[in-house]
Design a protein around this motif. Structure first.
Motif, PDB file in Angstrom:
ATOM      1  N   PRO A 180       0.811  -1.210   0.000  1.00 57.40           N
ATOM      2  CA  PRO A 180       0.000   0.000   0.000  1.00 57.40           C
ATOM      3  C   PRO A 180       0.855   1.275   0.000  1.00 57.40           C
ATOM      4  N   LEU A 181       0.270   2.318  -0.538  1.00 57.77           N
ATOM      5  CA  LEU A 181       0.924   3.620  -0.601  1.00 57.77           C
ATOM      6  C   LEU A 181      -0.033   4.672  -0.056  1.00 57.77           C
ATOM      7  N   VAL A 182       0.537   5.790   0.262  1.00 57.95           N
ATOM      8  CA  VAL A 182      -0.243   6.886   0.810  1.00 57.95           C
ATOM      9  C   VAL A 182       0.049   8.143   0.003  1.00 57.95           C
ATOM     10  N   LEU A 183      -0.955   8.958  -0.207  1.00 55.73           N
ATOM     11  CA  LEU A 183      -0.727  10.258  -0.838  1.00 55.73           C
ATOM     12  C   LEU A 183      -0.559  11.312   0.242  1.00 55.73           C
ATOM     13  N   TYR A 227      -0.929   4.001  -9.866  1.00 55.39           N
ATOM     14  CA  TYR A 227      -0.740   3.224  -8.630  1.00 55.39           C
ATOM     15  C   TYR A 227      -1.980   2.454  -8.216  1.00 55.39           C
ATOM     16  N   GLY A 228      -3.105   2.826  -8.779  1.00 52.53           N
ATOM     17  CA  GLY A 228      -4.327   2.047  -8.606  1.00 52.53           C
ATOM     18  C   GLY A 228      -4.693   1.788  -7.151  1.00 52.53           C
ATOM     19  N   GLU A 229      -5.014   0.540  -6.905  1.00 49.90           N
ATOM     20  CA  GLU A 229      -5.507   0.134  -5.597  1.00 49.90           C
ATOM     21  C   GLU A 229      -4.461   0.284  -4.507  1.00 49.90           C
ATOM     22  N   ARG A 230      -3.229   0.475  -4.912  1.00 47.74           N
ATOM     23  CA  ARG A 230      -2.190   0.591  -3.886  1.00 47.74           C
ATOM     24  C   ARG A 230      -2.355   1.861  -3.062  1.00 47.74           C
ATOM     25  N   LEU A 231      -2.962   2.891  -3.655  1.00 45.28           N
ATOM     26  CA  LEU A 231      -3.154   4.144  -2.919  1.00 45.28           C
ATOM     27  C   LEU A 231      -4.302   3.970  -1.936  1.00 45.28           C
ATOM     28  N   ARG A 232      -3.994   4.086  -0.662  1.00 46.42           N
ATOM     29  CA  ARG A 232      -4.979   3.724   0.346  1.00 46.42           C
ATOM     30  C   ARG A 232      -5.407   4.867   1.247  1.00 46.42           C
ATOM     31  N   ALA A 233      -4.669   5.962   1.244  1.00 44.00           N
ATOM     32  CA  ALA A 233      -5.004   7.041   2.162  1.00 44.00           C
ATOM     33  C   ALA A 233      -4.475   8.361   1.622  1.00 44.00           C
ATOM     34  N   LEU A 234      -5.045   9.435   2.122  1.00 42.01           N
ATOM     35  CA  LEU A 234      -4.572  10.767   1.745  1.00 42.01           C
ATOM     36  C   LEU A 234      -4.389  11.608   3.004  1.00 42.01           C
ATOM     37  N   GLY A 235      -3.271  12.295   3.064  1.00 42.27           N
ATOM     38  CA  GLY A 235      -3.044  13.284   4.104  1.00 42.27           C
ATOM     39  C   GLY A 235      -2.793  14.623   3.441  1.00 42.27           C
ATOM     40  N   PRO A 279     -11.767   5.852   2.825  1.00 44.75           N
ATOM     41  CA  PRO A 279     -12.104   6.074   4.231  1.00 44.75           C
ATOM     42  C   PRO A 279     -10.980   6.740   5.029  1.00 44.75           C
ATOM     43  N   VAL A 280      -9.734   6.518   4.634  1.00 45.96           N
ATOM     44  CA  VAL A 280      -8.631   7.036   5.449  1.00 45.96           C
ATOM     45  C   VAL A 280      -8.156   8.361   4.864  1.00 45.96           C
ATOM     46  N   PHE A 281      -8.575   9.420   5.511  1.00 42.64           N
ATOM     47  CA  PHE A 281      -8.300  10.758   5.007  1.00 42.64           C
ATOM     48  C   PHE A 281      -8.028  11.663   6.197  1.00 42.64           C
ATOM     49  N   VAL A 282      -6.865  12.276   6.213  1.00 40.69           N
ATOM     50  CA  VAL A 282      -6.560  13.216   7.286  1.00 40.69           C
ATOM     51  C   VAL A 282      -6.147  14.543   6.673  1.00 40.69           C
TER      52      VAL A 282
END
Lengths: 365, 365
Positions: free
Chosen positions: A72-75, A126-134, A166-169
């Motif tokens: 997984p990756l995060v933006l 990156y597709g599904e690998r992107l799982r969250a954004l901050g 769902p994961v957004f900060v």
DNA sequence: AGAATAAGCTCTGGATCAGAGTAAAAGGAG
DNA sequence: CTCCTTTTACTCTGATCCAGAGCTTATTCT
């Protein structure tokens, strides 16, 4: 998955490239459990093992815990008053890609369009690998993710449209910079760290044993609006004597008898470079206020960002003298050090990545 | 024992007399697990079940989780400048016994002799059930449990001799009162609570989601030494303009042109009762400083203890006007309420009990 | 080559808990 | 009073997780 898995991931994130044996020791689990947990995390594409460089000592070589190549990756996004930037961040905090742009106007619609478009271009790669954004923003973010940046005219803006997952900060730039300094910067290991960041105003955050205090409404760390300043000066916030009105570029201009500069940050840098005597006065106001915060909160470390770094470099003596004079006697024997932020201007985006990962980790394991 | 056991004990402690079914819901465990966990805790003499009062609704009656009659107990002690008190506290925070005494002089040797003797008298009565000690003191306590109370002449006093056992906590009275207010008093449920306590000086604490910030050296919450006051006044702490010098009995005497009173607390109460005009001035200094702290920390609730309660009762209008004027505009729409502490003078000892239980719980389960 | 060292792997057993089903204790309807 | 409904508690089974012991592997030192 389970508590131990999350803990192991957290260790692997906090110290990318830890050896597997050390991670097991840090968790306090036996080697048997470590085998099982690592296997599970590798199976779930969360961790991978890489051969370690020869240690030079005896014993079977260990392996390093590294992010999984398809994990997984995060933006992490940082929006400032004039530009934006988005990083793709893997476990451990390393950025594997980066996109950036600028927006001359301060129209929020324009900004959000550009950022949303940039996110869209990253999604197929990156597709599904992107799982969250901050997201780091130059304003305060309420717990229900609404942004307020008075100085830019952004009022009660809904940020949730930026990210469908769902994961957004989202958080204030100074707050997130503090989180980054505590996790990977100059404030690592501090029991109670104070971070101060002077740009247009003065913001910051308190970090207690690595946990950033966000405040009840997301407006924690607005130290610029504590009344350490001259009560005769009315702050745009509506109060009097705000500390922020005594330490930024506008304060320098006022002391020089000049009108308020349109860009206080570059103005302040110019005045500091010119070696004007007002620089020492402003540094003293900064030092005195820092002392007050250290007295009140019992911080053991202070990090400075933005113009604070320049002030510390230009007139360290004046800043420190005012700091010492303002400290309680009990703190004077070993005053908490004041250090420049190690991450510099990357603090806010690094903090956005940190917070996003921190929130994502329990969801994964 | 296990994580769930500790969590259940924590729920039973935080809400004494919870129904067993509700505790299970709060923990998010099924009824099967609840049976097992409660049985284990009862077996270990940590919890007992009592029949619940008829609820009036249908269904099999539940039982209440209450402290075990022979379960562990905690000693909570509060030492002030003139007296001491020790409570024996059971799970849930209820005091089952109390001993107290006074010490005219402020000789530490005398104080510790009296307290140690009192603890010795309690030991045979409760024996092995006494598992921890929490102590509130009128000074700062370093992480290695050394007390410093400058105003009483107690310097670098070793507190560890008070308790032979492993679970021993000591803390500043204002800090512990804040913990108690957040756990059982007026600040329950606050996201970021601020507690201020005016007695000889001004102390307090920040409580983030129920966790008290102790500071790096145990001196967190010394808000009295933030420079919100008159810079011409030199504080005994060595700094100038300390807020504490503007809001206590000594400040009232100074404004009245009188010498510093020997007992500023009773002096302040007398001045407040007399309705002197300086009371409004002091209340305004208090309100302005509170506003600064709320601005900086984004608190959503402020509780006052000590003389603060009297000021709030005597001149609420003046205090509130200064508070409102000092708030940032963003907070003025719904200013965080300022409330008197619910636990009054019992705050410090209640907090000592809370902290002792909080530290003991993970050891038990 | 063999000893020493550090680390990973395998296997067994115990603890914990989710989930499903059952039993108990109350109020309400007739 | 009896039966039904409701809420909670108890019992049982199976899966998961992990500690601990013992064994294997890979490297350096002598």
């Amino acid at each position: 998955m389970t508590t131990r898995s999350t803990e192991l991931l957290r260790v692997a994130h906090a110290r990318p490239g830890v050896t597997r044996a050390e991670a097991a020791r840090l968790l306090g689990v036996g080697t048997g459990a470590a085998t099982e947990i690592v296997a599970r995390l590798a199976q779930a594409s969360l961790l991978a093992e890489a051969p370690a460089a020869p240690s030079g000592s005896r014993g079977r070589p260990t392996t390093l815990l590294v992010p999984h190549p398809t994990g997984p990756l995060v933006l992490a996004a940082a929006i400032t008053h004039e530009a934006w930037r988005i990083d793709v961040v893997e476990l451990g905090g390393n950025a594997v890609a980066s996109v950036r742009g600028s927006h001359a106007g301060s129209d929020w619609a324009e900004v959000i369009a550009a950022v949303t478009a940039a996110i869209s271009t990253l999604l197929p790669a990156y597709g599904e690998r992107l799982r969250a954004l901050g997201v780091s923003v130059p304003g305060t973010v309420s717990p229900d993710l609404r942004l307020d940046a008075s100085s830019l005219g952004w009022h009660d803006v809904d940020l949730t449209t930026l990210w469908p997952g769902p994961v957004f900060v989202a958080g204030n730039d100074a707050t997130l910079a503090a989180a980054a300094e505590s996790a990977r910067g100059a404030a690592q290991g501090a029991a109670m760290a104070l971070h101060l960041r002077i740009e247009g105003g003065l913001g910051g955050a308190v970090v207690d044993h690595g946990r950033v205090l966000m405040g009840a409404r997301g407006a924690g760390g607005e130290f610029g609006h504590m009344p350490f300043g001259d009560p005769a000066i009315i702050c745009p916030c509506g109060a009097r004597g705000c500390w922020g009105t005594a330490v930024d570029g506008t304060a320098m201009a006022r002391r020089l008898g000049k009108p308020a500069p349109p860009d206080p940050v570059t103005y302040a840098r110019r005045i500091i470079a010119a070696g004007s005597p007002v620089v020492a006065e402003v540094a003293a106001a900064l030092g005195r206020g820092i002392a007050g915060l250290v007295n009140g909160l019992d911080a053991d470390l202070v990090t400075l960002g933005g113009i604070g770094v320049d002030l510390l470099a230009a007139v360290p003596g004046e800043l420190d003298a005012a700091y010492q004079a303002g400290l309680m006697k009990v703190h004077r024997a070993s005053p908490p050090p004041i250090r420049p932020a190690a991450l510099g201007d990357d603090g806010p985006i690094a903090g956005a990545g940190e917070e996003a990962w921190s929130r994502l980790l329990p969801e994964l394991a």
